[in-house]
Write an enzyme that holds these catalytic residues in place. Structure first.
Site, PDB file in Angstrom:
ATOM      1  N   TRP A  92      -3.553  -1.866  -1.622  1.00 36.81           N
ATOM      2  CA  TRP A  92      -3.445  -3.181  -2.250  1.00 36.81           C
ATOM      3  C   TRP A  92      -4.084  -4.150  -1.268  1.00 36.81           C
ATOM      4  O   TRP A  92      -3.595  -4.335  -0.160  1.00 36.81           O
ATOM      5  CB  TRP A  92      -1.986  -3.552  -2.519  1.00 36.81           C
ATOM      6  CG  TRP A  92      -1.826  -4.806  -3.339  1.00 36.81           C
ATOM      7  CD1 TRP A  92      -1.775  -4.897  -4.692  1.00 36.81           C
ATOM      8  CD2 TRP A  92      -1.700  -6.139  -2.830  1.00 36.81           C
ATOM      9  NE1 TRP A  92      -1.616  -6.207  -5.067  1.00 36.81           N
ATOM     10  CE2 TRP A  92      -1.579  -6.996  -3.949  1.00 36.81           C
ATOM     11  CE3 TRP A  92      -1.688  -6.705  -1.560  1.00 36.81           C
ATOM     12  CZ2 TRP A  92      -1.432  -8.373  -3.826  1.00 36.81           C
ATOM     13  CZ3 TRP A  92      -1.548  -8.071  -1.441  1.00 36.81           C
ATOM     14  CH2 TRP A  92      -1.420  -8.889  -2.557  1.00 36.81           C
ATOM     15  N   ARG A 129       2.305   1.352  -5.873  1.00 38.08           N
ATOM     16  CA  ARG A 129       2.386   0.456  -4.722  1.00 38.08           C
ATOM     17  C   ARG A 129       1.060  -0.239  -4.438  1.00 38.08           C
ATOM     18  O   ARG A 129       1.019  -1.240  -3.715  1.00 38.08           O
ATOM     19  CB  ARG A 129       2.822   1.236  -3.478  1.00 38.08           C
ATOM     20  CG  ARG A 129       4.196   1.833  -3.557  1.00 38.08           C
ATOM     21  CD  ARG A 129       4.535   2.543  -2.260  1.00 38.08           C
ATOM     22  NE  ARG A 129       4.608   1.589  -1.169  1.00 38.08           N
ATOM     23  CZ  ARG A 129       5.726   0.994  -0.758  1.00 38.08           C
ATOM     24  NH1 ARG A 129       6.865   1.250  -1.367  1.00 38.08           N
ATOM     25  NH2 ARG A 129       5.713   0.156   0.245  1.00 38.08           N
ATOM     26  N   GLU A 135       3.095 -11.256 -16.039  1.00 38.76           N
ATOM     27  CA  GLU A 135       2.792 -10.114 -15.186  1.00 38.76           C
ATOM     28  C   GLU A 135       1.966  -9.048 -15.886  1.00 38.76           C
ATOM     29  O   GLU A 135       1.023  -8.507 -15.296  1.00 38.76           O
ATOM     30  CB  GLU A 135       4.094  -9.465 -14.688  1.00 38.76           C
ATOM     31  CG  GLU A 135       4.806 -10.244 -13.598  1.00 38.76           C
ATOM     32  CD  GLU A 135       6.077  -9.542 -13.162  1.00 38.76           C
ATOM     33  OE1 GLU A 135       6.322  -9.467 -11.942  1.00 38.76           O
ATOM     34  OE2 GLU A 135       6.826  -9.058 -14.029  1.00 38.76           O
ATOM     35  N   ASN A 138      -0.207   0.182   6.128  1.00 39.48           N
ATOM     36  CA  ASN A 138       0.381  -0.761   5.176  1.00 39.48           C
ATOM     37  C   ASN A 138       0.933  -1.927   5.981  1.00 39.48           C
ATOM     38  O   ASN A 138       1.808  -1.740   6.830  1.00 39.48           O
ATOM     39  CB  ASN A 138       1.505  -0.082   4.381  1.00 39.48           C
ATOM     40  CG  ASN A 138       2.285  -1.059   3.526  1.00 39.48           C
ATOM     41  OD1 ASN A 138       1.770  -2.103   3.127  1.00 39.48           O
ATOM     42  ND2 ASN A 138       3.539  -0.728   3.240  1.00 39.48           N
ATOM     43  N   GLY A 139       0.432  -3.126   5.749  1.00 43.11           N
ATOM     44  CA  GLY A 139       0.908  -4.286   6.494  1.00 43.11           C
ATOM     45  C   GLY A 139      -0.238  -5.219   6.842  1.00 43.11           C
ATOM     46  O   GLY A 139      -1.339  -5.115   6.308  1.00 43.11           O
ATOM     47  N   GLU A 175      12.668 -15.397 -16.455  1.00 39.97           N
ATOM     48  CA  GLU A 175      12.361 -13.966 -16.340  1.00 39.97           C
ATOM     49  C   GLU A 175      11.487 -13.493 -17.497  1.00 39.97           C
ATOM     50  O   GLU A 175      10.551 -12.710 -17.311  1.00 39.97           O
ATOM     51  CB  GLU A 175      13.660 -13.166 -16.271  1.00 39.97           C
ATOM     52  CG  GLU A 175      13.493 -11.660 -16.235  1.00 39.97           C
ATOM     53  CD  GLU A 175      12.738 -11.156 -15.023  1.00 39.97           C
ATOM     54  OE1 GLU A 175      12.352  -9.963 -15.040  1.00 39.97           O
ATOM     55  OE2 GLU A 175      12.520 -11.919 -14.062  1.00 39.97           O
ATOM     56  N   HIS A 217      10.841 -33.611 -21.327  1.00 39.27           N
ATOM     57  CA  HIS A 217      10.401 -34.213 -20.079  1.00 39.27           C
ATOM     58  C   HIS A 217       9.088 -33.595 -19.597  1.00 39.27           C
ATOM     59  O   HIS A 217       8.883 -33.398 -18.406  1.00 39.27           O
ATOM     60  CB  HIS A 217      11.480 -34.071 -19.005  1.00 39.27           C
ATOM     61  CG  HIS A 217      12.733 -34.823 -19.320  1.00 39.27           C
ATOM     62  ND1 HIS A 217      12.915 -36.149 -19.009  1.00 39.27           N
ATOM     63  CD2 HIS A 217      13.857 -34.438 -19.969  1.00 39.27           C
ATOM     64  CE1 HIS A 217      14.096 -36.545 -19.421  1.00 39.27           C
ATOM     65  NE2 HIS A 217      14.688 -35.523 -20.012  1.00 39.27           N
ATOM     66  N   LYS A 272       7.712 -11.866 -17.096  1.00 39.35           N
ATOM     67  CA  LYS A 272       7.310 -10.561 -17.611  1.00 39.35           C
ATOM     68  C   LYS A 272       6.022 -10.671 -18.419  1.00 39.35           C
ATOM     69  O   LYS A 272       5.129  -9.839 -18.304  1.00 39.35           O
ATOM     70  CB  LYS A 272       8.425  -9.954 -18.484  1.00 39.35           C
ATOM     71  CG  LYS A 272       9.627  -9.490 -17.708  1.00 39.35           C
ATOM     72  CD  LYS A 272       9.406  -8.195 -16.962  1.00 39.35           C
ATOM     73  CE  LYS A 272       9.350  -8.264 -15.496  1.00 39.35           C
ATOM     74  NZ  LYS A 272      10.053  -9.130 -14.652  1.00 39.35           N
ATOM     75  N   CYS A 313       0.838  -1.192   0.000  1.00 34.11           N
ATOM     76  CA  CYS A 313       0.000   0.000   0.000  1.00 34.11           C
ATOM     77  C   CYS A 313       0.875   1.244   0.000  1.00 34.11           C
ATOM     78  O   CYS A 313       2.046   1.206   0.367  1.00 34.11           O
ATOM     79  CB  CYS A 313      -0.919   0.018   1.224  1.00 34.11           C
ATOM     80  SG  CYS A 313      -2.018  -1.409   1.340  1.00 34.11           S
ATOM     81  N   LYS A 322       4.203  -3.040  -6.503  1.00 30.95           N
ATOM     82  CA  LYS A 322       5.631  -2.926  -6.774  1.00 30.95           C
ATOM     83  C   LYS A 322       6.477  -3.556  -5.678  1.00 30.95           C
ATOM     84  O   LYS A 322       7.415  -4.302  -5.954  1.00 30.95           O
ATOM     85  CB  LYS A 322       6.007  -1.450  -6.926  1.00 30.95           C
ATOM     86  CG  LYS A 322       7.466  -1.219  -7.266  1.00 30.95           C
ATOM     87  CD  LYS A 322       7.798  -1.807  -8.622  1.00 30.95           C
ATOM     88  CE  LYS A 322       9.252  -1.603  -8.997  1.00 30.95           C
ATOM     89  NZ  LYS A 322       9.595  -2.317 -10.231  1.00 30.95           N
TER      90      LYS A 322
END
Length: 615
Positions: free
Chosen positions: A76, A27, A495, A102-103, A488, A511, A492, A2, A610
């Site tokens: 968030w 955020r 996301e 935030n938390g 990676e 496999h 991306k 947040c 983020k």
């Protein structure tokens, strides 16, 4: 996760808080809200709305809130769905207190039941509403000032928090506190600001104090401030100077922050090396490590702890360090490491990697490591962040502010620093020849120029993206140093475009993943490893036999793979150990353009924030 922004000063608080929240929206953007103390009405006026800051302003219409003290929040969601009621700020039952958070308060359920027995009513599903009413109960029952009420209440709380609270009956002061979630104080003599990070503070001042865990700060109307800890002991905050500019927080003419940050990488990789590489002497100087006087020859094992993209950079470090420095390396998800019973030795070196320096799981893993007496090394981007202060020594990546939620320039900067670390470590331990070291260093300093040549192919990559944008799935394959790059690249794409994608070692294709390959499954093959050229060519033939489209990342002189792939993107020829710094760039651009074609919110993808500062 947040975003928190609070203001006390001489100006109208509401427009300042709005601008602060816009800069913090990366955020969290499930909802937004603002509380301002109205001196005219002698009350706290709270407005909040599901959605973004723009939705909040739209819902308020022409309404204005006058006052020079206020708090704001972008959410968030953790406890409770994103909606108007669960949005912050939350006010106490008597409307005296307003709080942003935030938390996660882990024992909120027990506290809530206790407060309900005392007659408190709850309207949201959040742990935050429990916290503001707990502070209210402590304040009323013991007749305490707001600072002391916060201190006493937090002694009963289990969990993580960065909070700011304002008191209707004491509007000359606002109070903030933190534990395991970041909170930064900005000071300039005319106004005081509290925020989740420094990005919205820079517009007002470059002087900041990074609060430590267990600290409570009181901001006063006369521009003074006091910091205490949970034991009510005075703390002297250390003022630091921010080292980035306002221009770095703007899009600079690009459509999205992510695109800007991709195109900055020739500069940010160079910044990660600046002052650390002497190419004429083939030497590496990592100040944080060298000042520590730590005996690198005493290391028996290196353990990397990280999450997400930082974990992928750690995997590349595993290949690098084991290859050239001959030290065993393990790469651990911090979220898993902290919940098992790992073997931690004082001969280990633990490397914590985090863009924000505030990743909750990585911080918790570090605490576990330090409790066993092992040495810790931090690689972070944000100066003054919790991991930077907690580790024994470390190196900043110097990537500058990264606003796009999907990390790009932070990744290449991390890999750059880890490459420097591997070369330095190999030199100290005598595991690398002078010739190989010279070759690597000279190749490394050319990487920024090579990145520019890849970025010049953006129109071609955009065209390829237009062809692949409707794929329901994608498979990324890489070998050796480029297997983590495949992970990676797939991350991306997931996301920001919401296409399901998987990264795999190319040798593992038979496999399992080969069962998925058909004409609807494009395959991105990172084929830059000269040491595995024939094997990669075999992979390509097996993929094409199943009618899949193939995008191959290749070096300039590669001919056979070019002839057989549907699309190719060239990267310059460099030492194989350094190819990840180049091969990842086209994958970032590919994901970006596919997401744009699909109409996705590139900078603020759904459900993501983020900085993951809660579990």
């Amino acid at each position: 996760m947040c975003g928190i922004f609070a203001y006390i000063g001489k100006e109208e608080a509401f427009p300042i808080i709005v601008e602060g929240l816009k800069k913090l929206e990366y955020r969290g953007y499930d909802s937004a809200g603002i509380s301002v103390y109205s001196a005219e009405d002698e009350t706290i006026v709270t407005n909040k709305k599901k959605g973004k800051v723009a939705d909040l302003l739209l819902s308020m219409g022409n309404m204005t809130v006058k006052g020079s003290v206020g708090i704001g929040h972008t959410r968030w969601a953790t406890h409770g769905k994103p909606n108007d009621i669960n949005s912050h700020p939350h006010n106490s039952n008597d409307q005296r207190l307003s709080l942003i958070h935030n938390g996660i308060i882990e024992n909120y359920s027990v506290l809530k039941q206790a407060l309900m027995r005392l007659g408190y009513e709850f309207h949201s599903d959040t742990d935050t509403e429990v916290l503001v009413n707990l502070i209210s109960e402590v304040q009323q029952k013991e007749n305490l000032d707001i600072t002391e009420a916060v201190r006493v209440a937090l002694s009963r709380v289990v969990g993580a928090y960065a909070i700011v609270v304002m008191d209707r009956d004491n509007p000359e002061k606002i109070v903030g506190a933190r534990k395991s979630s970041p909170l930064v104080l900005g000071v300039n003599g005319e106004e005081l600001i509290l925020a989740s990070d420094a990005t919205p503070i820079l517009e007002h001042t470059k002087k900041v104090i990074y609060l430590n865990d267990g600290e409570i700060v009181s901001l006063h109307r006369d521009m003074s401030y006091d910091i205490i800890n949970l034991d009510n002991e005075a703390v002297s905050g250390v003022i630091e100077e921010l080292d980035f500019s306002i221009e770095e927080l703007e899009k600079g003419g690009y459509d999205h922050f992510m695109l800007k940050e991709i195109f900055e990488q020739h500069h940010t990789v160079r910044e990660s090396m600046r002052g650390r590489v002497v190419p004429e002497e083939s030497t590496i100087h990592l100040g944080g490590l060298q000042r520590s006087e730590y005996d690198l020859n005493a290391i028996e094992r290196i353990v990397v702890i990280a999450c997400g993209t930082s974990w992928h950079s750690g995997l590349i470090a595993e290949y690098l360090i084991e290859d050239i420095a001959r030290v065993p390396v393990e790469v651990e998800y911090a979220s898993e490491f902290r919940y098992r019973n790992p073997i931690i030795k004082d001969t280990d070196l633990y490397i914590a990697i985090s863009q924000s320096g505030e990743t909750a799981d990585t911080l918790a893993a570090l605490e576990l490591v330090k409790s066993h007496g092992a040495k810790t090394y931090g690689i972070v981007n944000v100066v003054g962040s919790s991991i930077a202060r907690m580790t024994d020594f470390g190196s900043y990546t110097h990537a500058g502010p990264e606003i796009g939620v999907a990390s790009t320039k932070a990744f290449t900067s991390q890999v750059t620093v880890l490459t420097l670390l591997a070369i330095h470590l190999a030199g100290v331990r005598g595991t690398i020849t002078a010739e190989r070291k010279e070759r690597l260093v000279k190749s490394l300093v050319k990487i920024p120029y090579h990145i520019e040549t890849i970025l010049a192919q953006s129109d071609k990559i955009k065209y390829i993206a237009s062809d692949l944008r409707n794929a329901p799935n994608a498979l990324y394959l890489g070998r050796g140093y480029n297997f983590p790059v495949a992970l990676e690249g797939a991350l991306k794409l997931k996301e920001i475009s919401y296409i399901h994608a998987e990264g795999y070692p190319a040798a593992e294709m038979k496999h399992g993943p080969i069962a998925l390959i058909d004409s609807f499954m494009p395959v991105i093959l990172i084929a830059t490893n000269q040491s595995a050229h024939e094997k990669l060519l075999n992979n390509l033939h097996e993929i094409k036999a199943r009618n899949a489209k193939v995008l191959a990342i290749v070096t300039k002189d590669e001919e056979e793979i070019k002839k057989n792939a549907d699309f190719c993107i060239e990267i310059p020829e460099v030492e194989e150990e350094l190819t990840p710094l180049l091969s990842v760039i086209p994958l970032q651009l590919l994901a970006y353009y596919i997401a744009v074609f699909r109409g996705c919110n590139v900078d603020q993808p759904r459900n993501l924030a983020k900085s993951v500062t809660v579990e």
